[in-house]
Scaffold this motif. Structure first.
Motif, PDB file in Angstrom:
ATOM      1  N   GLN A  31       0.829  -1.194   0.000  1.00 17.50           N
ATOM      2  CA  GLN A  31       0.000   0.000   0.000  1.00 17.50           C
ATOM      3  C   GLN A  31       0.869   1.252   0.000  1.00 17.50           C
ATOM      4  OE1 GLN A  31      -3.274   0.185   2.725  1.00 17.50           O
ATOM      5  NE2 GLN A  31      -3.856  -1.953   2.430  1.00 17.50           N
ATOM      6  N   HIS A  32       0.341   2.321  -0.540  1.00 14.58           N
ATOM      7  CA  HIS A  32       1.062   3.585  -0.569  1.00 14.58           C
ATOM      8  C   HIS A  32       1.389   4.024   0.857  1.00 14.58           C
ATOM      9  CE1 HIS A  32       1.844   7.875  -1.220  1.00 14.58           C
ATOM     10  NE2 HIS A  32       2.043   7.585  -2.487  1.00 14.58           N
ATOM     11  N   ALA A  33       2.501   4.723   1.020  1.00 14.65           N
ATOM     12  CA  ALA A  33       2.957   5.145   2.354  1.00 14.65           C
ATOM     13  C   ALA A  33       1.931   6.017   3.059  1.00 14.65           C
ATOM     14  CB  ALA A  33       4.285   5.895   2.224  1.00 14.65           C
ATOM     15  N   HIS A  35      -1.013   5.491   3.537  1.00 11.94           N
ATOM     16  CA  HIS A  35      -1.976   4.658   4.261  1.00 11.94           C
ATOM     17  C   HIS A  35      -1.320   3.902   5.423  1.00 11.94           C
ATOM     18  CE1 HIS A  35      -4.770   5.643   1.139  1.00 11.94           C
ATOM     19  NE2 HIS A  35      -4.083   5.008   0.203  1.00 11.94           N
ATOM     20  N   ALA A 146       0.847   3.759 -12.399  1.00  8.64           N
ATOM     21  CA  ALA A 146       1.059   4.186 -11.016  1.00  8.64           C
ATOM     22  C   ALA A 146       0.524   3.176 -10.007  1.00  8.64           C
ATOM     23  CB  ALA A 146       0.401   5.547 -10.786  1.00  8.64           C
ATOM     24  N   THR A 147      -0.439   2.360 -10.410  1.00 13.20           N
ATOM     25  CA  THR A 147      -1.067   1.411  -9.487  1.00 13.20           C
ATOM     26  C   THR A 147      -0.789  -0.043  -9.865  1.00 13.20           C
ATOM     27  OG1 THR A 147      -3.108   1.622 -10.793  1.00 13.20           O
ATOM     28  CG2 THR A 147      -2.912   2.994  -8.813  1.00 13.20           C
ATOM     29  N   VAL A 150       1.144  -1.082  -6.490  1.00 19.19           N
ATOM     30  CA  VAL A 150       0.823  -0.505  -5.180  1.00 19.19           C
ATOM     31  C   VAL A 150      -0.650  -0.122  -5.130  1.00 19.19           C
ATOM     32  CG1 VAL A 150       1.413   1.858  -5.885  1.00 19.19           C
ATOM     33  CG2 VAL A 150       1.541   1.221  -3.459  1.00 19.19           C
ATOM     34  N   ASN A 151      -1.263  -0.307  -3.964  1.00 16.13           N
ATOM     35  CA  ASN A 151      -2.654   0.076  -3.756  1.00 16.13           C
ATOM     36  C   ASN A 151      -2.726   1.456  -3.111  1.00 16.13           C
ATOM     37  OD1 ASN A 151      -3.863  -2.312  -4.732  1.00 16.13           O
ATOM     38  ND2 ASN A 151      -3.498  -3.364  -2.786  1.00 16.13           N
ATOM     39  N   VAL A 152      -3.666   2.271  -3.580  1.00 16.25           N
ATOM     40  CA  VAL A 152      -3.858   3.617  -3.042  1.00 16.25           C
ATOM     41  C   VAL A 152      -5.323   3.972  -3.225  1.00 16.25           C
ATOM     42  CG1 VAL A 152      -3.204   4.652  -5.258  1.00 16.25           C
ATOM     43  CG2 VAL A 152      -3.056   6.023  -3.169  1.00 16.25           C
ATOM     44  N   LEU A 157      -5.556   9.274  -5.223  1.00 18.80           N
ATOM     45  CA  LEU A 157      -4.614   9.110  -6.326  1.00 18.80           C
ATOM     46  C   LEU A 157      -4.877  10.139  -7.420  1.00 18.80           C
ATOM     47  CD1 LEU A 157      -2.469   7.482  -7.993  1.00 18.80           C
ATOM     48  CD2 LEU A 157      -4.408   6.134  -8.845  1.00 18.80           C
ATOM     49  N   LEU A 163      -0.044  14.621  -3.483  1.00 20.75           N
ATOM     50  CA  LEU A 163       0.729  13.479  -3.977  1.00 20.75           C
ATOM     51  C   LEU A 163       1.596  13.924  -5.153  1.00 20.75           C
ATOM     52  CD1 LEU A 163      -1.853  10.550  -3.981  1.00 20.75           C
ATOM     53  CD2 LEU A 163       0.042  10.881  -2.415  1.00 20.75           C
ATOM     54  N   ARG A 165       2.597  12.449  -7.829  1.00 17.24           N
ATOM     55  CA  ARG A 165       2.045  12.086  -9.137  1.00 17.24           C
ATOM     56  C   ARG A 165       0.860  12.979  -9.494  1.00 17.24           C
ATOM     57  NH1 ARG A 165       3.507   7.298 -11.582  1.00 17.24           N
ATOM     58  NH2 ARG A 165       4.907   5.943 -10.408  1.00 17.24           N
TER      59      ARG A 165
END
Length: 250
Positions: A31-33, A35, A146-147, A150-152, A157, A163, A165
């Motif tokens: 998961q994205h940082a 989270h 971008a995904t 990784v989950n976000v 997003l 963010l 991105r």
């Protein structure tokens, strides 16, 4: 949604959502940082991958833009005329947010009229919700990349400009908006995802509000005034995006 699109005279393609219970492997992805404190739930991860299915269709299609709507949206009576034409979309737009979440956000003051009583403004601050938006083919490919590993949260997003991105996207907000979640308009379909998020916030203690000391309140107010001055000088304004009327106009 079949009734909503029929009401405004727009054809649509239903994309089956991803069911978290049928894809437990998705939860295993990093998961994205952002989270780290409150990890995404299985439902939120499934929501992301449901949108990724739509992005894949847009990325592979010949059309320059695709519109994505979640299944609890109420549409403006004029949404059909707007969605039937793409000439109004700014040439540099990566994303156009069609939805309002009725939460205060920030837009640039430069207004671009797109006809039919609508305008678009560059979005300058996060405006949560991914219930209705237009996406360029190139941005669909970017979001898929971008995904990939990784989950976000899908709305963060796309629309959280904090963010890295997101900061590189050119995001416009349609004003007034042409759609909103039924929980805000019809009150027939409560957001189960938002209920799940709120329960997680309460369980983690993030929803507990502490009384602020007088000095803290003064500093907060001073900071608010300073930010307003900075925003004014940078040609930005705060707004709660209104929703265009949803009933038919006689």
């Amino acid at each position: 949604m079949t009734a909503e699109f029929a009401r405004i005279g727009v054809a649509f393609e239903r994309v089956a959502a991803i069911d978290a219970r049928e894809h437990p492997d998705l939860v295993l992805q990093p998961q994205h940082a952002m989270h780290a404190i409150r990890p995404l739930s299985g439902s939120e991860i499934a929501c992301l991958h449901s949108h990724r299915t739509c992005w894949t269709i847009i990325a592979q299609d010949e059309a320059p833009y695709g519109a994505v709507f979640e299944d609890d949206m109420v549409l403006s009576a004029k949404a059909g005329a707007l969605l039937a034409d793409t000439s109004w979309i700014p040439a540099d737009a990566d994303v156009v947010k069609l939805e309002t979440f009725f939460a205060k956000t920030m837009i640039q003051r430069r207004r671009i009229s797109v006809g039919r009583g609508f305008s678009v403004f560059r979005l300058s601050k996060s405006h949560v919700g991914a219930g209705g938006y237009l996406l360029s083919r190139q941005m669909a490919r970017h979001l898929l990349d971008a995904t990939a590993q990784v989950n976000v949260a899908v709305d963060e997003l796309i629309f959280d400009l904090a963010l890295p991105r997101s900061a590189r996207k050119t995001i416009y907000q349609l004003v007034p908006a042409v759609c909103a979640q039924d929980q805000f308009v019809g009150d027939r379909l409560p957001s189960l995802l938002e209920q799940e998020r709120e329960a997680a916030r309460v369980a983690s203690g993030l929803a507990v509000k502490r009384r602020k000391l007088t000095a803290q309140r003064i500093r907060k107010e001073a900071g608010r005034i300073l930010r307003w001055i900075i925003d004014f000088c940078r040609f930005r304004q705060h707004i709660v995006v209104p929703l265009d009327r949803t009933e038919a106009i006689d």
